[in-house]
Write a protein that holds these residues in place. Sequence first.
Motif, short mmCIF file in Angstrom:
data_model
loop_
_atom_site.label_atom_id
_atom_site.label_comp_id
_atom_site.label_asym_id
_atom_site.label_seq_id
_atom_site.Cartn_x
_atom_site.Cartn_y
_atom_site.Cartn_z
N ASN A 1 0.81 -1.22 0.00
CA ASN A 1 0.00 0.00 0.00
C ASN A 1 0.84 1.27 0.00
O ASN A 1 0.45 2.27 -0.58
N MET A 2 2.00 1.21 0.63
CA MET A 2 2.87 2.39 0.66
C MET A 2 3.54 2.66 -0.70
O MET A 2 3.91 3.79 -0.99
N ALA A 3 3.67 1.63 -1.52
CA ALA A 3 4.28 1.83 -2.83
C ALA A 3 3.46 2.79 -3.68
O ALA A 3 4.00 3.57 -4.46
N ASN B 1 -0.91 0.90 -6.50
CA ASN B 1 -2.25 0.31 -6.44
C ASN B 1 -3.34 1.38 -6.40
O ASN B 1 -4.47 1.13 -6.79
N LYS B 2 -3.00 2.58 -6.00
CA LYS B 2 -3.98 3.68 -5.96
C LYS B 2 -4.36 4.14 -7.36
O LYS B 2 -5.37 4.81 -7.54
N GLN C 1 -3.82 14.29 -14.03
CA GLN C 1 -4.89 15.03 -13.37
C GLN C 1 -4.60 15.24 -11.88
O GLN C 1 -5.39 15.87 -11.19
N LYS C 2 -3.47 14.67 -11.41
CA LYS C 2 -3.09 14.74 -10.01
C LYS C 2 -4.20 14.22 -9.10
O LYS C 2 -4.59 14.85 -8.11
N SER C 3 -4.71 13.04 -9.47
CA SER C 3 -5.74 12.40 -8.67
C SER C 3 -5.47 10.90 -8.62
O SER C 3 -4.57 10.40 -9.29
N ILE C 4 -6.24 10.22 -7.79
CA ILE C 4 -6.14 8.77 -7.69
C ILE C 4 -7.55 8.19 -7.80
O ILE C 4 -8.54 8.92 -7.76
N GLU D 1 -11.72 1.07 -5.81
CA GLU D 1 -11.17 0.64 -7.10
C GLU D 1 -9.66 0.38 -7.05
O GLU D 1 -9.07 -0.01 -8.05
N TRP D 2 -9.03 0.62 -5.90
CA TRP D 2 -7.61 0.35 -5.77
C TRP D 2 -7.35 -1.15 -5.95
O TRP D 2 -8.18 -1.98 -5.59
#
Length: 108
Positions: free
Chosen positions: A19-21, A24-25, A68-71, A76-77
């Motif tokens: 998750n820290m990588a 996946n986001k 877009q500087k979003s995740i 959905e991750w």
Amino acid sequence: MALRTTAVLCNSMKKWAYNMAGFNKYGLMRDDCLYENEDVKEALRRLPDHVIDERNFRLVRAIQLSLQKSILPKEEWTKYEEDKLYLSPIVDQVKKERKEREEWEKNY
């Protein structure tokens, strides 16, 4: 008992690192992030078309989200349990074949 506790702790650390990588986001899988050297390119060539299409979709979506500087929304991750290594076994096989070919060319 200690062995079971260690296994649970190890699995928790793997999930935390996953998750820290952050990939996946964006909906990416681990194998989507491999550096594309010659071995990886050959492995990609061997994949079925539908797997390549899925990979390309994930990569394009990740690039678009990054611009877009979003995740993605959290639901959905890519989850650690759902992430499968679809390319790494083929890359390992390609590396093995390359080393075998180099050894053959060196000796004969």
